[in-house]
Write a protein that holds these residues in place. Structure first.
Motif, short mmCIF file in Angstrom:
data_model
loop_
_atom_site.label_atom_id
_atom_site.label_comp_id
_atom_site.label_asym_id
_atom_site.label_seq_id
_atom_site.Cartn_x
_atom_site.Cartn_y
_atom_site.Cartn_z
N SER A 28 0.48 -1.38 0.25
CA SER A 28 0.00 0.07 0.32
C SER A 28 1.13 1.16 -0.29
CB SER A 28 -1.09 0.10 1.10
OG SER A 28 -1.52 1.07 1.56
N SER A 29 0.56 2.45 -0.24
CA SER A 29 0.85 3.99 -0.39
C SER A 29 0.97 4.43 1.27
CB SER A 29 0.39 4.37 -1.37
OG SER A 29 -1.13 4.69 -1.11
N GLU A 30 0.53 3.67 1.84
CA GLU A 30 -0.32 3.81 3.15
C GLU A 30 0.66 2.79 4.15
OE1 GLU A 30 -3.60 4.60 7.03
OE2 GLU A 30 -4.09 4.42 4.33
N THR A 31 1.87 4.00 5.04
CA THR A 31 2.23 3.35 5.94
C THR A 31 1.05 2.69 7.35
OG1 THR A 31 2.19 4.57 7.40
CG2 THR A 31 3.99 3.70 5.81
N GLY A 32 1.99 1.09 7.92
CA GLY A 32 0.74 0.04 8.66
C GLY A 32 -0.20 -0.49 8.45
N VAL A 33 0.10 -0.73 7.15
CA VAL A 33 -1.03 -1.88 7.00
C VAL A 33 -0.51 -3.40 7.13
CG1 VAL A 33 -2.34 -0.19 4.78
CG2 VAL A 33 -0.91 -1.86 4.12
N PRO A 34 -1.91 -3.85 7.67
CA PRO A 34 -1.17 -5.39 7.63
C PRO A 34 -0.37 -6.26 6.44
CG PRO A 34 -3.04 -4.96 8.32
CD PRO A 34 -2.94 -3.60 7.26
N ASP A 35 0.52 -7.31 6.32
CA ASP A 35 0.95 -7.76 5.61
C ASP A 35 0.60 -8.67 4.73
OD1 ASP A 35 4.02 -7.12 7.01
OD2 ASP A 35 3.02 -8.45 8.64
N ARG A 36 -0.42 -9.21 4.99
CA ARG A 36 -1.19 -10.48 3.83
C ARG A 36 -1.68 -10.31 4.06
NH1 ARG A 36 1.52 -13.47 -0.22
NH2 ARG A 36 3.20 -13.19 0.43
N ILE A 37 -3.32 -10.80 2.55
CA ILE A 37 -5.18 -10.12 3.03
C ILE A 37 -5.14 -11.98 2.60
CG2 ILE A 37 -6.74 -10.34 1.35
CD1 ILE A 37 -5.66 -7.26 0.39
N VAL A 38 -5.79 -12.72 2.84
CA VAL A 38 -6.11 -13.91 3.04
C VAL A 38 -7.79 -13.80 3.02
CG1 VAL A 38 -6.32 -16.32 3.90
CG2 VAL A 38 -4.32 -15.35 4.18
N ILE A 39 -7.74 -14.77 1.11
CA ILE A 39 -9.46 -15.35 0.75
C ILE A 39 -9.69 -16.68 1.59
CG2 ILE A 39 -10.56 -14.33 -0.17
CD1 ILE A 39 -9.26 -12.58 -1.72
N LEU A 40 -11.40 -16.34 1.53
CA LEU A 40 -11.16 -17.83 2.21
C LEU A 40 -12.39 -18.92 1.43
CD1 LEU A 40 -10.84 -18.21 6.23
CD2 LEU A 40 -8.93 -18.67 5.05
N PRO A 41 -12.74 -20.08 1.66
CA PRO A 41 -13.97 -20.32 1.24
C PRO A 41 -15.05 -19.87 1.25
CG PRO A 41 -11.86 -22.64 1.73
CD PRO A 41 -12.25 -20.85 2.51
#
Length: 98
Positions: free
Chosen positions: A30-43
């Motif tokens: 992200s262009s913004e600091t502090g965002v979480p490392d990963r996005i996980v999408i589940l079934p």
């Protein structure tokens, strides 16, 4: 002195475990600091924002705490996972939901 896996090793473990389950795992850049490392999408479409830290010495910055709080306030699924153990527990919790 014990060998504590680095954050990048914890992240690699998460990515591999998600791939085994055929879950999507995207690096959050992200262009913004502090965002979480990963996005996980589940079934079923559940989306999780995951911040990964090493088991010992891993600390959230003030900015990370702020962003995580904003996501949580909006009702987003967000978690901070410490080390392989934290990832394994998160995975087990998600496995039991599906």
């Amino acid at each position: 002195m014990t060998n504590t896996p680095l954050e990048k090793d914890v992240e690699k473990y998460l990515v591999n475990q998600c791939a085994k389950r055929r879950w999507l795992s995207y690096k959050f850049i992200s262009s913004e600091t502090g965002v979480p490392d990963r996005i996980v999408i589940l079934p079923g479409g559940a989306v999780w924002f995951l911040e990964l830290k090493r088991a010992r010495g891993g600390r959230l910055s003030a900015r990370q705490k702020h962003v995580i709080n904003k996501l949580d306030t909006l009702g987003a699924n967000v978690a901070v996972l410490y080390g392989h153990e934290g990832v394994a527990q998160w995975l087990a919790d998600r496995d039991s939901e599906h």
